[in-house]
Design a protein around this motif. Structure first.
Motif, PDB file in Angstrom:
ATOM      1  N   ASN A  10       0.816  -1.225   0.000  1.00  0.00           N
ATOM      2  CA  ASN A  10       0.000   0.000   0.000  1.00  0.00           C
ATOM      3  C   ASN A  10       0.846   1.270   0.000  1.00  0.00           C
ATOM      4  O   ASN A  10       0.340   2.356  -0.257  1.00  0.00           O
ATOM      5  CB  ASN A  10      -0.926   0.012   1.216  1.00  0.00           C
ATOM      6  CG  ASN A  10      -1.867  -1.166   1.188  1.00  0.00           C
ATOM      7  OD1 ASN A  10      -2.346  -1.555   0.119  1.00  0.00           O
ATOM      8  ND2 ASN A  10      -2.114  -1.765   2.349  1.00  0.00           N
ATOM      9  N   LYS A  11       2.126   1.109   0.312  1.00  0.00           N
ATOM     10  CA  LYS A  11       2.996   2.290   0.341  1.00  0.00           C
ATOM     11  C   LYS A  11       3.474   2.697  -1.057  1.00  0.00           C
ATOM     12  O   LYS A  11       3.965   3.793  -1.254  1.00  0.00           O
ATOM     13  CB  LYS A  11       4.225   2.005   1.214  1.00  0.00           C
ATOM     14  CG  LYS A  11       3.860   1.789   2.673  1.00  0.00           C
ATOM     15  CD  LYS A  11       5.099   1.827   3.539  1.00  0.00           C
ATOM     16  CE  LYS A  11       4.734   1.559   5.002  1.00  0.00           C
ATOM     17  NZ  LYS A  11       5.905   1.173   5.783  1.00  0.00           N
ATOM     18  N   ILE A  12       3.341   1.780  -1.983  1.00  0.00           N
ATOM     19  CA  ILE A  12       3.816   2.070  -3.346  1.00  0.00           C
ATOM     20  C   ILE A  12       2.790   2.914  -4.066  1.00  0.00           C
ATOM     21  O   ILE A  12       1.618   2.554  -4.150  1.00  0.00           O
ATOM     22  CB  ILE A  12       4.027   0.757  -4.131  1.00  0.00           C
ATOM     23  CG1 ILE A  12       5.076  -0.104  -3.435  1.00  0.00           C
ATOM     24  CG2 ILE A  12       4.410   1.051  -5.570  1.00  0.00           C
ATOM     25  CD1 ILE A  12       5.346  -1.422  -4.128  1.00  0.00           C
ATOM     26  N   ASP A  13       3.191   4.072  -4.568  1.00  0.00           N
ATOM     27  CA  ASP A  13       2.228   4.841  -5.353  1.00  0.00           C
ATOM     28  C   ASP A  13       2.829   5.594  -6.532  1.00  0.00           C
ATOM     29  O   ASP A  13       2.114   6.070  -7.388  1.00  0.00           O
ATOM     30  CB  ASP A  13       1.443   5.813  -4.458  1.00  0.00           C
ATOM     31  CG  ASP A  13       2.361   6.717  -3.660  1.00  0.00           C
ATOM     32  OD1 ASP A  13       3.595   6.562  -3.749  1.00  0.00           O
ATOM     33  OD2 ASP A  13       1.851   7.593  -2.950  1.00  0.00           O
ATOM     34  N   ARG A  14       4.150   5.641  -6.604  1.00  0.00           N
ATOM     35  CA  ARG A  14       4.777   6.392  -7.707  1.00  0.00           C
ATOM     36  C   ARG A  14       5.669   5.473  -8.531  1.00  0.00           C
ATOM     37  O   ARG A  14       6.572   4.844  -7.994  1.00  0.00           O
ATOM     38  CB  ARG A  14       5.644   7.520  -7.137  1.00  0.00           C
ATOM     39  CG  ARG A  14       4.874   8.662  -6.492  1.00  0.00           C
ATOM     40  CD  ARG A  14       5.843   9.562  -5.726  1.00  0.00           C
ATOM     41  NE  ARG A  14       7.002   9.865  -6.553  1.00  0.00           N
ATOM     42  CZ  ARG A  14       7.054  10.891  -7.413  1.00  0.00           C
ATOM     43  NH1 ARG A  14       6.040  11.718  -7.525  1.00  0.00           N
ATOM     44  NH2 ARG A  14       8.124  11.084  -8.151  1.00  0.00           N
ATOM     45  N   ASN A  15       5.437   5.433  -9.830  1.00  0.00           N
ATOM     46  CA  ASN A  15       6.269   4.562 -10.669  1.00  0.00           C
ATOM     47  C   ASN A  15       7.738   5.012 -10.709  1.00  0.00           C
ATOM     48  O   ASN A  15       8.627   4.207 -10.925  1.00  0.00           O
ATOM     49  CB  ASN A  15       5.686   4.403 -12.078  1.00  0.00           C
ATOM     50  CG  ASN A  15       5.489   5.717 -12.800  1.00  0.00           C
ATOM     51  OD1 ASN A  15       5.911   6.780 -12.326  1.00  0.00           O
ATOM     52  ND2 ASN A  15       4.835   5.663 -13.940  1.00  0.00           N
ATOM     53  N   ASP A  16       7.986   6.298 -10.460  1.00  0.00           N
ATOM     54  CA  ASP A  16       9.366   6.811 -10.380  1.00  0.00           C
ATOM     55  C   ASP A  16      10.205   6.107  -9.325  1.00  0.00           C
ATOM     56  O   ASP A  16      11.439   6.128  -9.387  1.00  0.00           O
ATOM     57  CB  ASP A  16       9.387   8.260  -9.894  1.00  0.00           C
ATOM     58  CG  ASP A  16       8.879   9.214 -10.911  1.00  0.00           C
ATOM     59  OD1 ASP A  16       7.967   8.811 -11.662  1.00  0.00           O
ATOM     60  OD2 ASP A  16       9.385  10.345 -10.948  1.00  0.00           O
ATOM     61  N   ASP A  17       9.524   5.586  -8.324  1.00  0.00           N
ATOM     62  CA  ASP A  17      10.229   4.980  -7.196  1.00  0.00           C
ATOM     63  C   ASP A  17      10.676   3.550  -7.467  1.00  0.00           C
ATOM     64  O   ASP A  17      11.314   2.921  -6.627  1.00  0.00           O
ATOM     65  CB  ASP A  17       9.300   4.923  -5.973  1.00  0.00           C
ATOM     66  CG  ASP A  17       9.038   6.294  -5.375  1.00  0.00           C
ATOM     67  OD1 ASP A  17       9.855   7.198  -5.617  1.00  0.00           O
ATOM     68  OD2 ASP A  17       8.024   6.440  -4.674  1.00  0.00           O
ATOM     69  N   ILE A  18      10.289   3.020  -8.632  1.00  0.00           N
ATOM     70  CA  ILE A  18      10.424   1.575  -8.852  1.00  0.00           C
ATOM     71  C   ILE A  18      11.274   1.264 -10.073  1.00  0.00           C
ATOM     72  O   ILE A  18      11.089   1.869 -11.137  1.00  0.00           O
ATOM     73  CB  ILE A  18       9.024   0.941  -9.069  1.00  0.00           C
ATOM     74  CG1 ILE A  18       8.095   1.324  -7.913  1.00  0.00           C
ATOM     75  CG2 ILE A  18       9.136  -0.571  -9.225  1.00  0.00           C
ATOM     76  CD1 ILE A  18       6.635   1.060  -8.202  1.00  0.00           C
ATOM     77  N   ILE A  19      12.178   0.319  -9.930  1.00  0.00           N
ATOM     78  CA  ILE A  19      12.848  -0.232 -11.110  1.00  0.00           C
ATOM     79  C   ILE A  19      12.628  -1.743 -11.140  1.00  0.00           C
ATOM     80  O   ILE A  19      12.718  -2.421 -10.118  1.00  0.00           O
ATOM     81  CB  ILE A  19      14.356   0.118 -11.168  1.00  0.00           C
ATOM     82  CG1 ILE A  19      14.950  -0.328 -12.525  1.00  0.00           C
ATOM     83  CG2 ILE A  19      15.136  -0.481  -9.991  1.00  0.00           C
ATOM     84  CD1 ILE A  19      16.293   0.285 -12.851  1.00  0.00           C
TER      85      ILE A  19
END
Lengths: 335, 335
Positions: A10-19
């Motif tokens: 639930n903490k994930i919300d921005r695609n910028d944060d993910i690779i």
């Protein structure tokens, strides 16, 4: 609920944060007839990581003009991962975890080459280089992305995982790319490898003797990542990596397994024994999607981290149909 | 004052914010005898980007057991860059900008291959792939690093830069890896290339006809970078990239050339004509350091972005001697 397991999701919300990182490579193990369904025949399992990489980066098979399916017409999960990553818009990085040949896309070259057959010799003769390369990748990604998703494309990898797990005292059968896994064959291969080199219950030693370069790179990456959260995207292979990481790198915060509902049904016991509550899974349903409906019958349970890719696309867009539509589009582009 | 030119440099204080990217590759141009001193002979200029990459990543020549020097005993600037990057502790990424063969270190593989000889045919037959790959790299690095340092190792690259600049109306001679540059030979090569294909004052066309893949990748990277600052680390080759970037990608904020005092003395007019005040340079002094003292005599003026690497190491550590000591250490390790 499409995503279940742990509330970290639930903490994930921005695609910028993910690779999304694909560790793709081969092991001689996949050439044993009957071990892997990831390829039209056992020789072609060596090309699957190459084609998966091309599909995930570009949406096409570039090196070979083939439809990426098993001999039964079951499509590779990289189609799902490609579509899901398009929807979520995360960065992707393909890493050479022992390619047999170079995919024709940009990727991080390591030239490790396929892992050896552990029945005949030490599997990872370049273990140190692989770990050092993993650490290099980890240092580069750490802090830059809050979430590092580590997925794999390693045909034969559930057998190497089985051997490593069993050598460390986890005598669970691993999952398979087949409906009914070749459990007996896996046991036979392990018995032969253990005859060559008797397990000594040492994680590093197990990896070197029976493992694959995906494992060595992943534990190297994790060893260098101090701030970011790592999500091991996969099934029993990634459970094995989670265990190796826990033993070798000690501190084990911010490490999760992100998998599919199919794996939870098939080998949920193994996963929770190893990772406790640090498991997330996406419940997908491919009924009615030509080719992919085989997945509902249990033919493919994981691969190229499609559970995590799907889950992340859903968490970011909250629109399940968008993902299924994109999957159909990618799938149809191959027909 | 070691660093001069533009006050942007004073904003840099954390090595986490910086990635050093080496765009390393070949052009057939370097094989023309007398064009490049970057290699023991003109055939070996093709190996220089491979060895520079190995030195910058690992501190060693891995593929060949050689001392990385010209036939006169002048060491490659990658020794300086390696040492400076060690001192500053920035992340580094090696990118295949047309390797003749694979270096034995982790790098971003593109398989573009060496650029063609523009006297005979179009230089960049894979221009579109190169730009698309550059954009992919740019998207991945943007925002993750505040400062993206783009350096090059392209023997023959001052000649391709000369041709591209001249075709765009900038009839300045470019710098050279030699004390007295082979200006007449460069003009002759350009004349022959312009006879094959008459310049049309179009930046993209110039790059495709006369350029190298370093340029195409760099403009692709810049085209996708919206937030980070790009520092073109080099001399006249990077001035050419700055110009191409300005024309092709229009918006041109947060773009600088970061070079050496040697280049400012040699071709400062060209740089300021193209980049105005957006120039930074490091004033180094290698007198008394065996081999590198040739640099003081004007033999090597830039290469692998050593000016920027030195400058950044200084800005972060404020200790010049530390950098010179590390340079001596790296240099001596090759003897």
């Amino acid at each position: 609920m499409i995503i279940q397991g742990n509330s970290i999701i639930n903490k994930i919300d921005r695609n910028d944060d993910i690779i999304y990182v694909l560790l793709a490579g081969s092991t001689e193990i996949s050439k044993i007839p009957g071990i892997s369904a990831a390829g039209e025949n056992s020789e072609l399992t060596f090309l699957t990581p190459v084609l998966d990489s091309e599909i995930i980066y570009s949406g096409k098979c570039i090196s070979y003009d083939v439809i990426p399916m098993t001999e039964n017409g079951i499509p590779t999960p990289s189609i799902i991962t490609r579509a899901a990553n398009l929807v979520s818009g995360v960065d992707i990085l393909i890493v050479d975890a022992g390619f047999y040949e170079s995919p024709k896309i940009p990727y991080l070259h390591t030239k490790l080459g396929p892992a050896n057959d552990p029945r005949k010799q030490e599997a990872l003769t370049k273990y140190d280089v692989a770990v050092e390369t993993g650490r290099y990748i980890g240092r580069m990604l750490d802090k830059k992305y809050k979430y590092i998703v580590l997925a794999e494309s390693v045909p034969g990898g559930t057998t190497t995982a089985y051997m490593v797990l069993r050598s460390l005292g986890y005598d669970y059968m691993t999952s398979s790319s087949m409906k009914s896994g070749p459990d007996q064959l896996k046991r036979k291969v392990a018995d032969e490898a253990f005859q060559r080199y008797k397990p000594v219950n040492n994680a590093m030693d197990s990896m070197i003797q029976y493992g694959d370069y995906m494992m060595a790179l992943a534990t190297g990456i994790s060893g260098a990542v101090r701030n970011s959260t790592i999500m091991y995207a996969g099934g029993t292979q990634m459970a094995c990596v989670y265990l190796l990481d826990k033993i070798i790198n000690k501190s084990h915060e911010k490490r999760y397994i992100f998998t599919t509902g199919y794996i939870i049904n098939d080998r949920g016991d193994l996963l929770s024994d190893i990772a406790g509550g640090n498991i997330i899974y996406a419940k997908t349903n491919f009924s009615g999607i030509q080719g992919l409906d085989y997945y509902e019958q249990g033919y493919v349970k994981e691969g190229t981290g499609f559970g995590a890719a799907f889950g992340i696309a859903y968490v970011i867009n909250k629109n399940e149909n968008l993902i299924y539509d994109e999957i159909k589009k990618v799938y149809n582009s191959f027909l």
